[in-house]
Scaffold this active site. Structure first.
Site, PDB file in Angstrom:
ATOM      1  N   GLU A   1      -8.953  -6.127  -4.872  1.00 29.71           N
ATOM      2  CA  GLU A   1      -8.458  -5.087  -3.964  1.00 29.71           C
ATOM      3  C   GLU A   1      -9.597  -4.319  -3.299  1.00 29.71           C
ATOM      4  O   GLU A   1      -9.613  -4.087  -2.097  1.00 29.71           O
ATOM      5  CB  GLU A   1      -7.579  -4.080  -4.738  1.00 29.71           C
ATOM      6  CG  GLU A   1      -6.288  -4.644  -5.289  1.00 29.71           C
ATOM      7  CD  GLU A   1      -5.156  -4.619  -4.280  1.00 29.71           C
ATOM      8  OE1 GLU A   1      -5.409  -4.289  -3.106  1.00 29.71           O
ATOM      9  OE2 GLU A   1      -4.024  -4.937  -4.663  1.00 29.71           O
TER      10      GLU A   1
ATOM     11  N   SER B   1       0.842  -1.183   0.000  1.00 31.50           N
ATOM     12  CA  SER B   1       0.000   0.000   0.000  1.00 31.50           C
ATOM     13  C   SER B   1       0.889   1.247   0.000  1.00 31.50           C
ATOM     14  O   SER B   1       1.728   1.404  -0.883  1.00 31.50           O
ATOM     15  CB  SER B   1      -0.965  -0.039   1.181  1.00 31.50           C
ATOM     16  OG  SER B   1      -2.022   0.872   1.020  1.00 31.50           O
TER      17      SER B   1
ATOM     18  N   HIS C   1      -7.704  -6.126  -0.571  1.00 31.49           N
ATOM     19  CA  HIS C   1      -6.480  -5.388  -0.277  1.00 31.49           C
ATOM     20  C   HIS C   1      -5.876  -5.817   1.055  1.00 31.49           C
ATOM     21  O   HIS C   1      -6.562  -5.902   2.065  1.00 31.49           O
ATOM     22  CB  HIS C   1      -6.803  -3.894  -0.229  1.00 31.49           C
ATOM     23  CG  HIS C   1      -5.615  -3.012  -0.019  1.00 31.49           C
ATOM     24  ND1 HIS C   1      -4.729  -2.732  -1.009  1.00 31.49           N
ATOM     25  CD2 HIS C   1      -5.179  -2.353   1.068  1.00 31.49           C
ATOM     26  CE1 HIS C   1      -3.789  -1.929  -0.545  1.00 31.49           C
ATOM     27  NE2 HIS C   1      -4.039  -1.687   0.725  1.00 31.49           N
TER      28      HIS C   1
END
Length: 634
Positions: free
Chosen positions: A377, A229, A461
């Site tokens: 995600e 991230s 995610h």
């Protein structure tokens, strides 16, 4: 959105992003066998988890306080005696957050400490100090404004794959990225004048690794940087940062991206001829003057600030308590801050577009790169959309229209892949053949009280992180996702991913994994990439095909799940806001028919933004914004 729904969003997000577990552990007792002799002094650790040794909370720089606030980091001073490294260091200054914020901090309240530049080390128990093991340096995510290193346990990865694992903390938010003209006076270098202090912290941590890691059995000539991230973004910035050259030898980017703010956005006032960000350094200074009672209003503050000598401004800002500076920023309920971060300044980092910089062979640090995203995600947050998911009895989620739910998730995730994996891979392979791309597809969550989490969440995610670390012990909430029923498949998949990651760290190519018994992972040339799944989902396998902006747009236009132009424009709007695959200027002309009929600002999405508060690019937070904006679309 109700408060109940918001709590459910935050709880699940924190759980499945692998950023929620039991309180950070302490090493129970020091082990004399773990004494290591470092340039700064002797340090002692103890028994970690999974048969590893661990040293926690080692300072790698002086506390960046007082005159050192908004300066490049300086080496930590020597200490006398033997320093105990038995507990994680304090998190850096941030707002409390359920999204992996400072331990014990209440959401939305200031937390952390400026004295936070510490790192943690794990090694195999049997590795003598003279051994030269590959080094794996992990950079946490959190929008570069929340998070800390104790979320991650490197013990299993270290012990199982014979690596030295290091996790690093770095200055966050306005302490990590703050560019103001008054603060440039007295700076020793152009990189210090850049305002990219969080980036410089990471460079300095890598210098510490170079100078110290041999004492733990690590090879300073074989260092892999990795992050997810915002941590993945930071890996990209280190690839682009000239000061980082030679400090690492491989790079791994998980669900990251390329973005930056201009120096003007970082420091100009919002009403300057070249407008700055609404929370630029100038706007924050104006806000602080008013809070101090030194100005009646913003206009008066602007006049007074212009009349202040630069040295006085710098001294005033550096004398402010850290929490007073933090609270000058308006956070989102996630704790993240919408502010300029990562400046394309031309010194610490290249000027201009970062992807364009990767296309120039001389503009980045050429090392092997492993990069990828997750298949779903965005599903981590999409269930918060009441037009897509309804809650029965206020807490049991049910997808309302699964085909449209899947369509929206698909294009948001594919746009992420364009911006965060395939696009950068195309740019890098123009001059560097050692690029390896993956997609994480694991979707074997259980059904809880009739809610099929494999459909609602899927390969969301952050789900790949416990597979990479081999660490699924995330507390009670995590046990609801990672169950005994799915344990055989996920443990086998985790073993494969750990093996590939370790072999990449060892040699610069994932190959067939460390044991040589896995499918060959070929370089990216011609769009070849690895898919990670259990046998039930197709297994670990190579696939081909490059995801592009043009493909995504064409498929949205042709998708039967989006029967009207309004449906298609809603997806284009989400993609434009989320992935920068499309821009705001592109939106009216997106697709065959364009979206001028549905103006970009016509939807009442601003209120949804304010509910959960979303970073406009951070890989975790961007999707929260896209999905929450969708909750109020017409």
């Amino acid at each position: 959105m109700s408060r109940t729904r918001l709590r459910v969003v935050v709880l699940l997000a924190a759980t499945v992003a692998c950023q929620r577990h039991r309180a950070p552990y302490r090493i129970a007792s020091a082990d004399q066998a773990t004494i290591r002799h470092l340039p700064a002094g002797d340090v002692i650790g103890g028994e970690g988890r999974y048969g590893s040794l661990a040293w926690l909370g080692i300072p790698y720089a002086k506390p960046p306080v007082g005159e050192l606030r908004w300066r490049a980091p300086e080496p930590a001073g020597r200490w006398s005696g033997t320093r105990e490294a038995l507990a994680f260091g304090a998190p850096c200054v941030q707002y409390g957050s359920r999204f992996g914020g400072a331990p014990g901090a209440r959401p939305g309240e200031p937390a952390g400490d400026e004295d936070c530049l510490t790192l943690n080390v794990w090694t195999p128990r049997a590795a003598p100090a003279a051994t030269k093991l590959p080094v794996f340096v992990w950079i946490h995510g959190g929008g570069n404004s929340i998070g800390h290193a104790s979320f991650y346990d490197g013990g299993n990865l270290a012990a199982t794959e014979s690596l030295v694992v290091v996790s690093v903390q770095y200055r966050l938010g306005p302490f990590g990225w703050f560019r103001h003209p008054a603060l440039r006076a007295g700076a020793a270098t152009d990189t210090e004048r850049s305002g990219n202090f969080g980036t410089l912290d990471l460079v300095h941590a890598l210098e510490w690794v170079r100078d110290n890691i041999a004492g733990f059995g690590g090879d300073p000539g074989n260092v892999t940087i990795a992050g997810e991230s915002a941590g993945g973004l930071n890996v990209f910035t280190l690839l682009l940062a000239r000061p980082a050259r030679g400090l690492f030898h491989r790079a791994i980017v998980e669900s990251g991206g390329l973005w930056s703010d201009t120096p003007a956005a970082a420091e100009n006032a919002a009403d300057d001829p070249e407008p700055g960000h609404a929370q630029s350094s100038s706007e924050i200074a104006l806000r602080l003057l008013q809070r101090d009672g030194r100005a009646r209003d913003r206009a008066d503050a602007k006049t007074r600030l212009a009349a202040m000598p630069g040295a006085d401004v710098a001294a005033w800002l550096r004398a402010k308590p850290a929490r007073e500076i933090l609270t000058a920023y308006k956070p989102w309920p996630t704790g993240m801050i919408d502010m300029p971060r990562v400046f394309s300044d031309g010194a610490a980092l290249p000027a201009g577009d970062f992807r364009a910089a990767l296309e120039r062979p001389e503009a980045w640090n050429h090392v092997p790169v492993l990069v990828g995203t997750n298949r779903d995600e965005n599903k981590l947050f999409m269930f918060a959309d009441p037009r897509r998911v309804r809650l029965i009895l206020w807490f049991l989620p049910r997808v309302i229209d699964e085909p449209r739910y899947e369509a929206s998730s698909e294009y948001l995730a594919r746009s992420w892949k364009v911006a965060g994996a395939d696009g950068p891979a195309v740019a890098m392979t123009a001059s560097e053949p050692r690029v390896f791309v993956y997609r994480f597809d694991w979707r074997e969550e259980p059904t809880l009280l009739g809610a099929d989490l494999s459909t609602i969440l899927g390969a969301a995610h952050g789900f790949e992180i416990p597979f990479v670390f081999g660490h699924f012990d995330l507390g009670r909430e995590g046990s609801r996702i990672f169950t005994r029923a799915n344990e055989p498949g996920r443990q086998a998949l985790s073993h494969a991913m750990m093996s590939y990651w370790a072999e990449f760290a060892r040699t610069g190519a994932p190959g067939r994994g460390r044991g040589g018994d896995l499918p060959a992972w070929e370089p990216w040339a011609d769009g070849r990439s690895m898919v990670f799944d259990t046998p039930a989902g197709g297994g670990v396998r190579m696939t081909a095909g490059i995801e592009t902006r043009e493909h995504v747009i064409a498929d949205v236009d042709a998708d039967a799940r989006l029967p009207t132009q309004r449906d298609r424009c809603r997806v284009f709007r989400e993609v434009a806001d989320f992935g920068r695959m499309l821009t705001r200027a592109d939106y009216p002309h997106a697709g065959r028919e364009g979206c001028a009929e549905f103006p970009y600002d016509a939807y009442p999405w601003a209120e949804a933004d304010a509910i959960l508060g979303i970073d406009p690019w951070n890989a975790l937070a961007r999707e929260v914004r896209a999905s929450l904006q969708a909750t109020t679309a017409p």
